[in-house]
Design a protein around this motif. Structure first.
Motif, PDB file in Angstrom:
ATOM      1  N   PHE A  13     -24.999  -3.992  34.310  1.00 47.49           N
ATOM      2  CA  PHE A  13     -25.796  -4.637  33.264  1.00 47.49           C
ATOM      3  C   PHE A  13     -27.163  -5.059  33.802  1.00 47.49           C
ATOM      4  CE2 PHE A  13     -21.641  -5.232  31.260  1.00 47.49           C
ATOM      5  CZ  PHE A  13     -21.948  -4.966  29.938  1.00 47.49           C
ATOM      6  N   SER A  14     -28.181  -4.983  32.938  1.00 47.75           N
ATOM      7  CA  SER A  14     -29.530  -5.405  33.311  1.00 47.75           C
ATOM      8  C   SER A  14     -29.614  -6.940  33.305  1.00 47.75           C
ATOM      9  CB  SER A  14     -30.553  -4.804  32.343  1.00 47.75           C
ATOM     10  OG  SER A  14     -30.163  -5.051  31.006  1.00 47.75           O
ATOM     11  N   TYR A  15     -30.710  -7.456  33.863  1.00 47.25           N
ATOM     12  CA  TYR A  15     -30.894  -8.899  34.027  1.00 47.25           C
ATOM     13  C   TYR A  15     -30.802  -9.637  32.698  1.00 47.25           C
ATOM     14  CZ  TYR A  15     -33.291 -13.317  34.939  1.00 47.25           C
ATOM     15  OH  TYR A  15     -33.614 -14.646  35.008  1.00 47.25           O
ATOM     16  N   ASP A  16     -31.439  -9.089  31.641  1.00 49.54           N
ATOM     17  CA  ASP A  16     -31.441  -9.794  30.351  1.00 49.54           C
ATOM     18  C   ASP A  16     -30.030  -9.912  29.782  1.00 49.54           C
ATOM     19  OD1 ASP A  16     -32.085  -6.884  30.071  1.00 49.54           O
ATOM     20  OD2 ASP A  16     -31.716  -7.284  27.964  1.00 49.54           O
ATOM     21  N   TRP A  17     -29.168  -8.939  30.042  1.00 51.62           N
ATOM     22  CA  TRP A  17     -27.766  -9.030  29.603  1.00 51.62           C
ATOM     23  C   TRP A  17     -27.019 -10.089  30.416  1.00 51.62           C
ATOM     24  CZ3 TRP A  17     -24.555  -6.872  25.909  1.00 51.62           C
ATOM     25  CH2 TRP A  17     -25.139  -5.913  25.062  1.00 51.62           C
ATOM     26  N   GLY A  40     -34.056  -8.691  24.623  1.00 50.24           N
ATOM     27  CA  GLY A  40     -33.183  -7.648  25.168  1.00 50.24           C
ATOM     28  C   GLY A  40     -32.045  -7.253  24.250  1.00 50.24           C
ATOM     29  N   SER A 190     -33.400  -1.793  29.784  1.00 48.16           N
ATOM     30  CA  SER A 190     -32.249  -2.591  29.359  1.00 48.16           C
ATOM     31  C   SER A 190     -31.256  -1.650  28.676  1.00 48.16           C
ATOM     32  CB  SER A 190     -32.686  -3.703  28.410  1.00 48.16           C
ATOM     33  OG  SER A 190     -31.573  -4.483  28.014  1.00 48.16           O
TER      34      SER A 190
END
Length: 356
Positions: A13-17, A40, A190
């Motif tokens: 998962f990306s940072y925003d998730w 996101g 994302s």
């Protein structure tokens, strides 16, 4: 689990998730009923859950009036109860009203990283809790609510994991079709939710499409749409989608839910549209002229936007309702989305400048 979400087990998962969780605005405020929503791809899940929170606060709570004032007078305890009830109800529906599975992060590591699997320091520590009654699911989530609404809790990801395990991999395989093999798609660093995730939250079934029933795609493969009317509906308008594309048109099952609440996708931005009259969609007379409220989750919004929808005005009267001098007035994307449900409607924004 990773295969189902990303199509492979090396993606993370990306940072925003990872930083997304469920947090309300201040209690006893104009947005007391509303979740704070970040940027996101996780936003669409937060907004889909928002629809169920509004359903509980407006129409399910006992001894409460169905009006906007009751939504603004929500206490912190009622916020917590609303979130727990919404999450539990969604998981229970995904579990076909038989059982729900809740994923929490524990201290122990159960899975080690391998060349085929990239660790993220929380998925490896998941523990699953199976519950066989809806009330027990609500109580369990309420008791562990901090795991979904605490900063750093990965609350939205844990809810998505719980949703998938509640639905079961076996059912998911049957829900999906050739157009959708996994649940998230990469976008600008994302990941965006595919329609199957939103439909699973709204209807309990991970149908990949928004039309009613089944249809044949261009290659004659059978594509899966929505099978039943849900309590919270769905509207979509995008300036890039042609009205001739029958597969992209939202069907009546989602357009006409049992309650007047819609998750909206307007030019890719999720928002929630709702009315306070429970009978709106079951009495044609109520659909002549009625009020709706819009929550877009964007930072400057301080209170829900009040819209009055008139479905019986005539084109020669329209100038009285729609201010010609506001730039872009006639083509507000929100109005276009509303008109996918009420074709000839005019919309009065009561002085608010149209946004989204």
């Amino acid at each position: 689990l990773r295969q189902t979400i990303f199509g492979n087990a090396t993606q993370v998962f990306s940072y925003d998730w990872k930083k997304a969780y469920f947090r309300f605005h201040d209690p006893f405020s104009d947005l007391a009923f509303a979740l704070e929503v970040g940027k996101g791809g996780a936003r669409s899940i937060q907004m889909a859950v928002q629809g169920s929170i509004i359903k509980y606060l407006l129409f399910t709570r006992k001894e409460k009036d169905c009006n906007l004032h009751s939504l603004c007078a929500v206490s912190k305890r009622e916020q917590d109860q609303g979130l727990a009830t919404a999450l539990a109800g969604i998981l229970w529906m995904a579990g076909a009203a038989e059982k729900a599975t809740v994923c929490l992060v524990t201290e122990d590591t159960y899975v080690l990283s391998t060349p085929d699997y990239s660790g993220d320091d929380f998925t490896e520590r998941l523990q699953l809790f199976e519950l066989s009654e809806k009330e027990a699911t609500e109580r369990f989530i309420y008791d562990h609510l901090q795991c979904f609404k605490g900063e750093g809790s990965h609350g939205v990801i844990l809810f998505l994991y719980s949703l998938i395990f509640s639905r079961t991999f076996e059912r998911l395989q049957k829900d999906l079709d050739a157009s959708t093999t996994h649940l998230l798609q990469p976008s600008a660093g994302s990941f965006l939710c595919r329609q199957a995730v939103l439909n699973m939250i709204l209807t309990g079934r991970a149908s990949p499409n928004v039309f009613n029933g089944y249809q044949r795609g261009e290659s004659q493969e059978v594509l899966h749409g929505v099978q039943t009317r849900s309590e919270v509906g769905y509207l979509r308008w995008c300036k890039d989608v042609s009205e001739d594309d029958r597969l992209s048109q939202v069907g009546s099952m989602l357009k006409t839910p049992k309650l007047p609440i819609w998750l909206c996708n307007i030019n890719g931005n999720p928002s929630v549209l709702f009315g306070t009259n429970k009978q709106l969609l079951s009495d044609w007379r109520a659909e002549r002229r009625f009020d709706l409220y819009l929550y877009g989750g964007r930072h400057p919004q301080k209170k829900p936007v009040h819209l009055t929808v008139d479905t019986h005005s005539h084109h020669w009267e329209r100038n009285q309702h729609e201010d010609e001098h506001v730039p872009g007035r006639r083509f507000s994307p929100v109005e276009m989305a509303i008109r996918t449900k009420w074709r000839e409607a005019t919309i009065n924004w009561h002085g608010t400048v149209p946004f989204l």
